[in-house]
Write a protein that holds these residues in place. Structure first.
Motif, mmCIF file in Angstrom:
data_model
loop_
_atom_site.group_PDB
_atom_site.id
_atom_site.type_symbol
_atom_site.label_atom_id
_atom_site.label_comp_id
_atom_site.label_asym_id
_atom_site.label_seq_id
_atom_site.Cartn_x
_atom_site.Cartn_y
_atom_site.Cartn_z
ATOM 1 N N ILE A 6 -14.424 -8.291 7.981
ATOM 2 C CA ILE A 6 -13.028 -8.529 7.622
ATOM 3 C C ILE A 6 -12.294 -7.190 7.733
ATOM 4 N N GLY A 8 -10.684 -5.155 11.298
ATOM 5 C CA GLY A 8 -11.221 -4.533 12.521
ATOM 6 C C GLY A 8 -10.508 -3.236 12.840
ATOM 7 N N SER A 10 -10.716 1.265 12.262
ATOM 8 C CA SER A 10 -11.651 2.303 12.699
ATOM 9 C C SER A 10 -13.069 2.011 12.206
ATOM 10 N N GLY A 12 -14.349 -0.830 10.360
ATOM 11 C CA GLY A 12 -14.870 -2.185 10.524
ATOM 12 C C GLY A 12 -15.426 -2.408 11.927
ATOM 13 N N TYR A 29 -12.599 -10.022 12.075
ATOM 14 C CA TYR A 29 -11.293 -10.644 11.795
ATOM 15 C C TYR A 29 -10.272 -9.561 11.471
ATOM 16 N N ASP A 30 -9.097 -9.652 12.084
ATOM 17 C CA ASP A 30 -8.019 -8.722 11.737
ATOM 18 C C ASP A 30 -6.689 -9.457 11.904
ATOM 19 N N PHE A 46 -9.127 1.758 17.707
ATOM 20 C CA PHE A 46 -8.583 3.037 17.223
ATOM 21 C C PHE A 46 -8.990 4.216 18.077
ATOM 22 N N ALA A 73 -13.825 -4.573 5.191
ATOM 23 C CA ALA A 73 -13.439 -3.266 5.749
ATOM 24 C C ALA A 73 -11.920 -3.101 5.833
ATOM 25 N N VAL A 74 -11.193 -3.812 4.954
ATOM 26 C CA VAL A 74 -9.749 -3.553 4.894
ATOM 27 C C VAL A 74 -9.515 -2.452 3.864
ATOM 28 N N THR A 76 -8.443 -0.508 0.611
ATOM 29 C CA THR A 76 -8.425 -1.073 -0.752
ATOM 30 C C THR A 76 -7.049 -1.615 -1.137
ATOM 31 N N PHE A 78 -5.094 -3.384 0.503
ATOM 32 C CA PHE A 78 -4.921 -4.770 0.941
ATOM 33 C C PHE A 78 -6.063 -5.677 0.461
ATOM 34 N N VAL A 99 -17.165 -1.894 2.347
ATOM 35 C CA VAL A 99 -17.273 -0.536 2.899
ATOM 36 C C VAL A 99 -15.971 0.239 2.684
ATOM 37 N N LYS A 101 -13.101 2.261 0.416
ATOM 38 C CA LYS A 101 -13.228 3.223 -0.689
ATOM 39 C C LYS A 101 -11.923 3.316 -1.471
ATOM 40 N N MET A 275 -2.598 5.655 9.618
ATOM 41 C CA MET A 275 -3.583 4.939 8.811
ATOM 42 C C MET A 275 -3.273 5.148 7.318
ATOM 43 N N VAL A 276 -3.844 4.310 6.481
ATOM 44 C CA VAL A 276 -3.595 4.396 5.038
ATOM 45 C C VAL A 276 -4.249 5.666 4.479
ATOM 46 N N GLU A 278 -5.750 6.887 1.538
ATOM 47 C CA GLU A 278 -6.209 6.310 0.275
ATOM 48 C C GLU A 278 -6.304 7.329 -0.846
HETATM 49 N N1 LIG Z 1 -12.568 5.428 9.098
HETATM 50 C C1 LIG Z 1 -13.671 5.910 8.562
HETATM 51 O O1 LIG Z 1 -14.290 6.837 9.086
HETATM 52 C C2 LIG Z 1 -14.196 5.329 7.289
HETATM 53 C C3 LIG Z 1 -15.487 5.700 6.871
HETATM 54 C C4 LIG Z 1 -15.978 5.176 5.679
HETATM 55 C C5 LIG Z 1 -15.196 4.315 4.927
HETATM 56 N N2 LIG Z 1 -13.947 3.969 5.362
HETATM 57 C C6 LIG Z 1 -13.192 3.050 4.520
HETATM 58 O O2 LIG Z 1 -13.029 1.823 5.228
HETATM 59 C C7 LIG Z 1 -11.788 1.209 4.855
HETATM 60 C C8 LIG Z 1 -11.039 0.850 6.122
HETATM 61 O O3 LIG Z 1 -10.730 2.085 6.752
HETATM 62 P P1 LIG Z 1 -10.371 2.176 8.281
HETATM 63 O O4 LIG Z 1 -10.497 3.604 8.629
HETATM 64 O O5 LIG Z 1 -11.106 1.188 9.090
HETATM 65 O O6 LIG Z 1 -8.816 1.771 8.196
HETATM 66 P P2 LIG Z 1 -7.874 1.406 9.394
HETATM 67 O O7 LIG Z 1 -6.502 1.648 8.919
HETATM 68 O O8 LIG Z 1 -8.368 2.063 10.643
HETATM 69 O O9 LIG Z 1 -8.109 -0.159 9.588
HETATM 70 C C9 LIG Z 1 -7.820 -1.125 8.624
HETATM 71 C C10 LIG Z 1 -7.680 -2.461 9.334
HETATM 72 O O10 LIG Z 1 -7.520 -3.476 8.348
HETATM 73 C C11 LIG Z 1 -6.605 -4.424 8.880
HETATM 74 N N3 LIG Z 1 -6.078 -5.225 7.793
HETATM 75 C C12 LIG Z 1 -5.172 -4.901 6.847
HETATM 76 N N4 LIG Z 1 -4.986 -5.934 6.011
HETATM 77 C C13 LIG Z 1 -5.815 -6.920 6.434
HETATM 78 C C14 LIG Z 1 -6.080 -8.231 5.971
HETATM 79 N N5 LIG Z 1 -5.469 -8.744 4.906
HETATM 80 N N6 LIG Z 1 -6.978 -8.971 6.650
HETATM 81 C C15 LIG Z 1 -7.606 -8.472 7.737
HETATM 82 N N7 LIG Z 1 -7.398 -7.243 8.221
HETATM 83 C C16 LIG Z 1 -6.507 -6.484 7.576
HETATM 84 C C17 LIG Z 1 -5.587 -3.577 9.616
HETATM 85 O O11 LIG Z 1 -4.857 -4.353 10.558
HETATM 86 C C18 LIG Z 1 -6.481 -2.520 10.273
HETATM 87 O O12 LIG Z 1 -6.895 -2.913 11.555
HETATM 88 C C19 LIG Z 1 -11.060 2.231 3.994
HETATM 89 O O13 LIG Z 1 -11.170 1.872 2.647
HETATM 90 C C20 LIG Z 1 -11.790 3.544 4.239
HETATM 91 O O14 LIG Z 1 -11.812 4.391 3.127
HETATM 92 C C21 LIG Z 1 -13.449 4.453 6.518
#
Ligand SMILES: NC(=O)c1ccc[n+]([C@@H]2O[C@H](COP(=O)([O-])OP(=O)(O)OC[C@H]3O[C@@H](n4cnc5c(N)ncnc54)[C@H](O)[C@@H]3O)[C@@H](O)[C@H]2O)c1
Length: 331
Positions: A6, A8, A10, A12, A29-30, A46, A73-74, A76, A78, A99, A101, A275-276, A278
């Motif tokens: 859930i 997609g 960076s 997910g 899913y995204d 990404f 993987a959305v 936090t 959202f 996954v 944070k 990107m968010v 956090e």
């Molecule tokens: N990027 C990293 O290297 C990394 C590593 C470890 C942990 N994380 C954690 O993973 C989480 C996601 O980070 P990221 O880097 O992938 O963020 P990101 O911003 O790259 O991606 C988030 C995705 O979630 C989608 N999204 C938002 N709301 C949604 C919903 N309701 N349903 C489905 N999809 C939805 C967005 O369209 C986007 O594609 C964060 O909490 C981050 O801390 C990231």
């Protein structure tokens, strides 16, 4: 095994690639159709790197039909909405691997608590968090990474360990300290922003080493206050994740701090971030916790004032340096 992801973004999409590498079948899913189209064309949304075998959809219903194992993987921010949507369409028990944070400001809830709020008991099979020092940028290139899967349900932590571990680039440990692992992963983002601010302001490696060392003690205090084990903060999900995030340009939190330290207004930095960020929410949550639990978090408290009350970085540093002189303690 079939596994749904859930979100997609960076991370997910990168974890979907890990699962595919490990012989599993994934559906991502995204809500972002552009990203979904890219994944279906074999391109990471990404990083624009080639990805293999992963399928993606904008249909949550299709995703829940695909598998009862859901990687959350959305970001936090959202998560609550996303879980509420999942609950409405659920028809069987789901097994959640978070996954993401973060701690929710105001409620101070961890993702496992948000899951319990939003997912009806009849649909909640088990929950684990998979966390630790990991830049998606490296994992997608199959660079060696070590993480921890924590759960209150030991068999499920082991399930997650087996799903993600492989012989070439990813090793997973298990932990029974769900709170410690969730809190460490969230609060290190706050310290990572401060590290960026200090670097942007022109401070050097001496200052960064001091920040990481004193910062981990603030993480320990928050972990303890929230009911986790202190020692967890000294493992992969605490100090490990802090080191990787507090000293890397790959970290969005570090980069946001860098710009703030260079004098770019906070609102502008956050608005421009693709990107968010956090860590900003983590600073807010930790500050709320300071007030609620009466714990001392000097670094996070001045960071709060820099971000939310326009305290100049120069004055923030003075505030930290002019605190009462005392002996070094590791509590
Ligand atoms: N990027 C990293 O290297 C990394 C590593 C470890 C942990 N994380 C954690 O993973 C989480 C996601 O980070 P990221 O880097 O992938 O963020 P990101 O911003 O790259 O991606 C988030 C995705 O979630 C989608 N999204 C938002 N709301 C949604 C919903 N309701 N349903 C489905 N999809 C939805 C967005 O369209 C986007 O594609 C964060 O909490 C981050 O801390 C990231």
């Amino acid at each position: 095994m079939k596994i749904s992801v859930i979100g997609g973004g960076s991370w997910g999409t990168t974890l979907a690639q890990v699962l595919e590498d490990n012989g599993h079948e994934t559906l991502v899913y995204d809500i972002n159709k552009e990203g979904v189209d890219k994944i279906n064309k074999g391109i990471h949304p990404f990083f624009d790197l080639p990805i293999e075998k992963i399928k993606a959809t904008t249909s949550l219903e299709e995703t829940l039909n695909f598998s009862d194992h859901l990687v959350l993987a959305v970001p936090t921010k959202f998560m609550r909405q996303s879980l509420s949507d999942i609950n409405k369409l659920s028809f069987r028990k789901n097994y959640f691997i978070n996954v993401s944070k973060g701690i929710e400001p105001n409620t101070l809830k961890r993702v496992s608590e948000i899951v319990k709020d939003e997912i009806s008991k009849e649909f909640l099979g088990a929950y684990a968090v998979l966390t630790g020092p990991s830049h998606a940028e490296e994992v997608i290139l199959r660079k060696l990474t070590v993480l921890t899967a924590a759960s209150e349900t030991s068999w499920f932590a082991q399930t997650v360990q087996k799903l993600f571990s492989n012989r070439t680039y990813l090793r997973i440990y298990t932990s029974d300290d769900l709170i410690g692992c969730e809190v460490g992963g969230a609060i290190k983002n706050a310290i990572a922003i401060v590290s960026g601010i200090m670097t942007g302001f022109g401070l050097g490696e001496n200052a960064r080493a001091a920040l990481i060392t004193r910062g981990i003690l603030e993480i320990v205090r928050v972990v303890s206050a929230m009911g986790g084990k202190k020692e967890t903060a000294f493992g992969l999900t605490g100090i490990g994740d802090l080191i990787v995030t507090a000293s890397s340009n790959n970290s969005r939190n570090f980069n946001a701090g860098l710009k703030i330290g260079q004098g770019i207004p906070v609102d502008q930095v956050l608005a421009e971030s693709r990107m968010v960020v956090e860590g900003v929410r983590a600073i807010q949550a930790a500050k709320d916790l300071c007030i609620k639990e009466g714990i001392e978090l000097p670094i996070i408290e001045v960071a709060y004032d820099v971000i939310f009350n326009q305290l100049p970085v120069k004055d923030a540093i003075t505030l930290l340096l002019t605190r009462e002189l005392k002996a070094e303690t590791l509590e």
